[in-house]
Each structure stands twice: as structure tokens, then as C-alpha cells.
Design an enzyme around this catalytic site. Structure first.
Site, PDB file in Angstrom:
ATOM      1  N   LYS A 154       4.123   9.857   6.998  1.00 21.37           N
ATOM      2  CA  LYS A 154       3.832   8.812   7.994  1.00 21.37           C
ATOM      3  C   LYS A 154       4.884   7.702   7.930  1.00 21.37           C
ATOM      4  O   LYS A 154       5.394   7.259   8.966  1.00 21.37           O
ATOM      5  CB  LYS A 154       2.450   8.198   7.706  1.00 21.37           C
ATOM      6  N   ASN A 155       5.210   7.263   6.715  1.00 19.41           N
ATOM      7  CA  ASN A 155       6.105   6.105   6.593  1.00 19.41           C
ATOM      8  C   ASN A 155       7.546   6.431   6.942  1.00 19.41           C
ATOM      9  O   ASN A 155       8.390   5.550   7.001  1.00 19.41           O
ATOM     10  CB  ASN A 155       6.021   5.505   5.183  1.00 19.41           C
ATOM     11  N   CYS A 171      -4.448  -7.734   9.067  1.00 16.01           N
ATOM     12  CA  CYS A 171      -4.005  -8.313   7.806  1.00 16.01           C
ATOM     13  C   CYS A 171      -4.873  -7.780   6.693  1.00 16.01           C
ATOM     14  O   CYS A 171      -5.428  -8.499   5.907  1.00 16.01           O
ATOM     15  CB  CYS A 171      -4.103  -9.827   7.908  1.00 16.01           C
ATOM     16  N   ASP A 228       1.323   2.067  -2.426  1.00 16.23           N
ATOM     17  CA  ASP A 228       0.451   2.956  -1.656  1.00 16.23           C
ATOM     18  C   ASP A 228      -0.314   3.953  -2.532  1.00 16.23           C
ATOM     19  O   ASP A 228      -1.323   4.510  -2.098  1.00 16.23           O
ATOM     20  CB  ASP A 228       1.272   3.748  -0.623  1.00 16.23           C
ATOM     21  N   ARG A 270      -5.582   7.140   9.707  1.00 12.16           N
ATOM     22  CA  ARG A 270      -4.276   6.534  10.004  1.00 12.16           C
ATOM     23  C   ARG A 270      -3.165   7.203   9.185  1.00 12.16           C
ATOM     24  O   ARG A 270      -2.002   7.163   9.584  1.00 12.16           O
ATOM     25  CB  ARG A 270      -4.291   5.032   9.691  1.00 12.16           C
TER      26      ARG A 270
HETATM   27  C1  UD1 Z   1       5.241  -1.828   2.220  1.00 15.03           C
HETATM   28  C2  UD1 Z   1       5.707  -1.072   0.991  1.00 15.03           C
HETATM   29  C3  UD1 Z   1       5.970   0.339   1.412  1.00 15.03           C
HETATM   30  C4  UD1 Z   1       4.678   0.897   2.001  1.00 15.03           C
HETATM   31  C5  UD1 Z   1       4.168   0.042   3.155  1.00 15.03           C
HETATM   32  C6  UD1 Z   1       2.810   0.497   3.676  1.00 15.03           C
HETATM   33  C7  UD1 Z   1       7.033  -1.882  -0.877  1.00 15.03           C
HETATM   34  C8  UD1 Z   1       8.226  -2.625  -1.322  1.00 15.03           C
HETATM   35  N1  UD1 Z   1       6.875  -1.728   0.444  1.00 15.03           N
HETATM   36  O1  UD1 Z   1       6.258  -1.773   3.204  1.00 15.03           O
HETATM   37  O2  UD1 Z   1       6.401   1.116   0.326  1.00 15.03           O
HETATM   38  O3  UD1 Z   1       4.844   2.194   2.423  1.00 15.03           O
HETATM   39  O4  UD1 Z   1       4.046  -1.283   2.721  1.00 15.03           O
HETATM   40  O5  UD1 Z   1       1.797   0.225   2.780  1.00 15.03           O
HETATM   41  O6  UD1 Z   1       6.272  -1.409  -1.683  1.00 15.03           O
HETATM   42  N2  UD1 Z   1       7.857  -9.705   2.801  1.00 15.03           N
HETATM   43  C9  UD1 Z   1       8.179 -11.003   3.137  1.00 15.03           C
HETATM   44  N3  UD1 Z   1       8.903 -11.211   4.282  1.00 15.03           N
HETATM   45  C10 UD1 Z   1       9.327 -10.198   5.095  1.00 15.03           C
HETATM   46  C11 UD1 Z   1       8.986  -8.878   4.736  1.00 15.03           C
HETATM   47  C12 UD1 Z   1       8.248  -8.654   3.586  1.00 15.03           C
HETATM   48  O7  UD1 Z   1       7.825 -11.937   2.442  1.00 15.03           O
HETATM   49  O8  UD1 Z   1       9.982 -10.466   6.097  1.00 15.03           O
HETATM   50  C13 UD1 Z   1       7.066  -9.421   1.579  1.00 15.03           C
HETATM   51  C14 UD1 Z   1       5.652  -8.965   1.895  1.00 15.03           C
HETATM   52  O9  UD1 Z   1       4.781 -10.052   2.051  1.00 15.03           O
HETATM   53  C15 UD1 Z   1       5.278  -8.125   0.691  1.00 15.03           C
HETATM   54  C16 UD1 Z   1       6.592  -7.488   0.318  1.00 15.03           C
HETATM   55  O10 UD1 Z   1       7.606  -8.321   0.880  1.00 15.03           O
HETATM   56  O11 UD1 Z   1       4.870  -8.932  -0.385  1.00 15.03           O
HETATM   57  C17 UD1 Z   1       6.639  -6.011   0.794  1.00 15.03           C
HETATM   58  O12 UD1 Z   1       7.269  -5.952   1.906  1.00 15.03           O
HETATM   59  P1  UD1 Z   1       7.818  -4.726   2.744  1.00 15.03           P
HETATM   60  O13 UD1 Z   1       8.474  -3.703   1.898  1.00 15.03           O
HETATM   61  O14 UD1 Z   1       8.577  -5.348   3.824  1.00 15.03           O
HETATM   62  O15 UD1 Z   1       6.489  -4.161   3.342  1.00 15.03           O
HETATM   63  P2  UD1 Z   1       6.355  -2.951   4.274  1.00 15.03           P
HETATM   64  O16 UD1 Z   1       7.588  -2.688   5.035  1.00 15.03           O
HETATM   65  O17 UD1 Z   1       5.067  -3.131   4.965  1.00 15.03           O
END
Ligand code: UD1
Length: 419
Positions: free
Chosen positions: A22-23, A116, A306, A398
Site C-alpha cells: 500500500k505504502n 488525525c 507500522d 484500508r
Molecule cells: C509514516 C512512516 C511510514 C509509514 C506511514 C504510515 C516513518 C518515518 N514514517 O510516514 O513509514 O508507512 O507513516 O503509517 O516511520 N513530520 C513533521 N513535518 C512534516 C512531515 C512529518 O513534523 O512535514 C513528522 C510527523 O509528525 C511524524 C514524523 O515526522 O512525527 C513521521 O513523518 P513521515 O515519515 O513524514 O510520515 P508519513 O509520511 O506519514
């Protein structure tokens, strides 16, 4: 509303083929927007998040078809630059369409991605990077209005944290930008490499894959291609968690052990046997699991956030006490109270959970709090004595293709019910 009825306590055994990731599928679907020509993607899982991404593509004017795991997408006549709020709210990863639409059309309007369930998910790093590339972004009433009056230019971007979503958005935007983009401290998740490979098949010039530094030389145009999405490492981790908790021996066809280093290390500490082939994992849990050393979720190659919930379900039955610390998201222990209903002994303090394994878990009526938390409840229910009912299955759908069919094929007593 649908729910899963699970009669636990049966050992799992047999083979399964791990679905496409999925990711990886979601950013790759967004990347189709970049191509002037038909893209044919295989190994695409039939998940509600995938259908949500396809709806966004259709709303932009991309012609799509999806059947039997194959998506064809033709963005030659892309006609829209805005994504409706209702579509953005369906799925958080919808934000990766921002980089793709901007790159292709020079503009984009969309709302902040919705929901959220795991805690705040800011996009400040995405926006800062796009601004560095010449994108002018105005935020009004929850809407992002993005333009590039002087074109989109490559830039050197130093990410303060290796964000997966930000790395993907920058790669998508940079693929058609003028000049070179360098992403330092880029995410190293295998899905980043998969996205880079796909972009290159469309004619992009991406190097660095999952090395932590990604370089993208912008090109004028991208063309159609064929691509098969990588297997889902989180689904593989979930099936192994279930087999470790319930006991049994399973073969995961298509699973890439190389992507699961930190997770497989935990299973080995728990006493499971994890045999690795190039694209297959042989997993055996002949004895009840043992407690493991501290687990801390971290960016790849660390332990994936995850997989935290499903592995915690296994630890609920492990002999001894284990400690799990969640560093990626602030609200990712919502499965803990539900696991406790099944007899699990878990104490949380802030971002740390202390799990003392119980000899037995008991069937109970529980509610999936989020996608991976829901999968954890299924793993626990398969290992519990008696009948469990897991509701809110829509959240599990999902990320898992017909989860009940997968586990039933491994010998579990599990069925889906409409309420
Ligand atoms: C994250 C996971 C990913 C997982 C996905 C779905 C990590 C590093 N990433 O990806 O492996 O598949 O969730 O569950 O494990 N952040 C900021 N500002 C930004 C972007 C991110 O502060 O602009 C912070 C987020 O609040 C969080 C962290 O960075 O604490 C993880 O971010 P990110 O990797 O961007 O999250 P996803 O892309 O959702």
C-alpha cells in the site's frame, strides 16, 4: 458496518502470497499524473485507500481502469489542478498528489489532508521544500493554493527528519523540474527506492534510491511504462505476528526478507525461526514466544512504526516483560486498551508501553482504533481462547486485502459479518 468473528486458539499453517505494498502503491499512483502516456501498474492491492487514490486521479482527468491487481492510468489529458476536500480527507497520503500535480501543471489547489488518528501529522517539511523549489503557497481557510509563477527549479533540500511523505512529494515535484534536486537526510524506506525505480521507468533521472541522499535531474517529459509494485513488508510482519502469537508455520511467498531486517530480528529474539529466501520467508513458531529486548520505532532501517501494534499483540503472549517505545507518532497506542479487554497486561507511560506476557488471552468484543491497531486485534484474537468480535473492519480494509480470507487460508476460524 462490518465485523470479524474470530474463534481463536488454532495454530496457523500453510502458504500465502503477500499483497503489493500500500505504502508504495499510493505514491506510485500519484506519480502516474506526471506521465504523458499510459502507465500499466501490476501488484496493486484492492484496498479502500487505493480506490480513494484512483478517485483523486479521476477527478484530475486521469483515465483509469483497475481490475485483477492491474491499474492502467493515462494522464495525457489531465484537466484539473484541484482536489476536492472530501477526497483529501479520505486518506492522509493524498498529500503526495501535491508534488505530482504541481510538477505536471505548475499549479495545485488542495486542502490539508484529513483525520488525525495517530496524532498530528504536519506537512511543514513538504511545504518548505516546495517553496525552496520556487512554488508560491498561500494557505487560506484550510486550503493550499500553490502556483509557480517562475517555474519549478531544482534545489538542495536538507530535511530535518527523514520524512517518508516529504521525500516522496519532493521526488515527484523534482522529476519534471528545471535542473537538479538533491534531498539530504531523505527517507530510506524501501518504498522510496520503489518510487525512484518507477519514476526512472517513466524516463526520470533519479539516483540514490534508499541511500539517504536522493538526486533527481529534472526532465521535460515522462512517458508511459509498465511496473510491478513491491510486496507489502508490513502485511508480512502482521502475518508473522499472528503466527508467532497463535503458533504455527507459514510460508510468505513474495516477501522480501531484506526489507524486514529489524522486524525479523525481533521475531528471532522471541524464539521464532525465520528462514529467508530471495523472495520468500519461512516462518516457524513451534513454542510460545519469549519477551524481547526493548523495541523503539524509528525511521528505516529501524523498527517500523507500522509494525509496532501487530508485534505488540505477539508480545502479549510472550513469556516475560517487553518494552516498546513509539517515537514516530504521538498517539499510536490506541490498540492497548482493546488488547487489555482480551486479558493483555500492558502499562503505558507517555510513548512507552510495558507488556507482560500472559499465558492466555481471552476472546472479547473489541473495536479497531486504526488500521494497524485493528490488525493487531486480529492477531491477538487468533491467539485467544474463545470467540472475539472485531468491529470497525473498514479501517483494517484500508491496508489489508480481505484479511479474513488470508487467515482462513492458513487454517484460522474467521469470518466477516454484516451488522
Ligand atoms: C509514516 C512512516 C511510514 C509509514 C506511514 C504510515 C516513518 C518515518 N514514517 O510516514 O513509514 O508507512 O507513516 O503509517 O516511520 N513530520 C513533521 N513535518 C512534516 C512531515 C512529518 O513534523 O512535514 C513528522 C510527523 O509528525 C511524524 C514524523 O515526522 O512525527 C513521521 O513523518 P513521515 O515519515 O513524514 O510520515 P508519513 O509520511 O506519514
Amino acid at each position: 458496518m462490518q465485523r470479524l468473528i474470530i474463534k481463536g486458539g488454532k495454530r496457523l499453517g500453510g502458504e500465502l502470497t503477500v499483497q503489493g505494498a500500500k505504502n508504495s502503491a499510493l505514491p506510485i499512483l500519484a506519480a502516474c499524473v506526471l506521465a504523458s502516456g499510459e502507465v500499466r501498474l501490476s501488484n496493486i492491492p484492492a484496498l479502500s485507500d487505493v480506490y480513494a487514490a484512483i478517485r483523486i486521479m479521476n477527478s484530475l482527468g486521469v483515465k483509469t481502469r483497475f481490475s485483477n491487481g492491474v491499474v492502467t492510468a493515462d494522464a495525457s489529458d489531465i484537466s484539473q489542478v484541484s482536489v476536492e476536500e472530501e477526497l483529501m480527507r479520505r486518506m492522509r497520503s493524498s498529500i503526495v498528489f501535491l508534488g505530482a500535480v504541481l510538477a505536471r501543471t505548475g499549479e495545485c489547489r488542495l486542502s490539508f489532508p484529513g483525520g488525525c488518528e495517530l496524532g498530528p501529522r504536519p506537512i511543514d517539511m513538504h511545504l518548505r521544500a516546495l517553496r525552496q523549489m520556487g512554488v508560491v503557497i498561500n494557505e487560506k481557510h484550510g486550503e493550499l493554493i500553490c502556483e509557480s509563477p517562475h517555474g519549478i527549479r531544482g534545489a538542495v533540500i536538507n530535511l530535518p527528519f527523514p520524512s517518508v511523505g516529504a521525500t516522496e512529494n519532493i521526488m515527484l515535484c523534482a522529476a519534471l523540474a528545471e535542473g537538479e534536486t538533491v534531498i539530504n537526510n531523505a527517507a530510506r524506506e524501501p518504498e522510496i527506492d520503489d518510487l525512484g525505480r518507477f519514476l526512472n521507468k517513466m524516463g526520470a533521472r533519479v539516483i540514490g534510491g534508499s541511500s539517504g541522499t536522493v538526486r533527481i535531474k529534472g526532465v521535460k517529459k515522462l512517458h508511459g511504462c509498465e511496473y510491478s509494485v513491491m510486496p507489502d513488508r508490513i502485511c508480512a510482519a502482521t502475518f508473522m505476528s499472528a503466527a508467532a502469537a497463535a503458533g504455527g508455520e507459514i510460508v510468505l511467498n513474495g516477501a522480501r526478507a531484506a526489507d524486514l531486517g529489524a522486524v525479523n530480528e525481533v521475531f528471532r529474539q522471541a524464539g521464532c525461526i525465520v528462514g529467508e529466501d530471495r523472495d520468500r520467508i519461512f516462518f516457524s513458531a513451534r513454542t510460545p514466544p519469549r519477551a524481547v529486548r526493548n523495541i523503539t520505532t524509528l525511521p528505516y532501517p529501524g523498527f517500523p512504526t507500522d509494525a509496532q501494534a501487530p508485534v505488540m499483540a505477539m508480545l502479549c503472549k510472550a513469556k516475560g516483560t517487553s518494552v516498546v517505545t513509539e517515537t514516530i507518532f504521538s498517539s499510536r497506542f490506541r490498540h492497548v486498551d482493546e488488547l487489555a479487554r482480551m486479558g493483555a497486561d500492558i502499562k503505558t507511560e507517555g510513548r512507552t508501553a510495558v507488556i507482560t506476557g500472559a499465558d492466555k488471552l481471552y476472546g472479547a468484543s473489541v473495536v479497531a482504533p486504526d488500521l494497524r491497531g485493528g490488525a493487531a486485534l486480529v492477531c491477538a484474537a487468533l491467539a485467544a481462547d474463545g470467540e472475539s468480535c472485531v468491529s470497525n473492519v473498514e479501517l483494517i480494509d484500508r491496508g489489508y486485502e480481505r484479511i479474513e480470507k488470508t487467515f482462513a487460508a492458513l487454517g484460522a476460524d474467521i469470518k466477516r459479518e454484516n451488522r
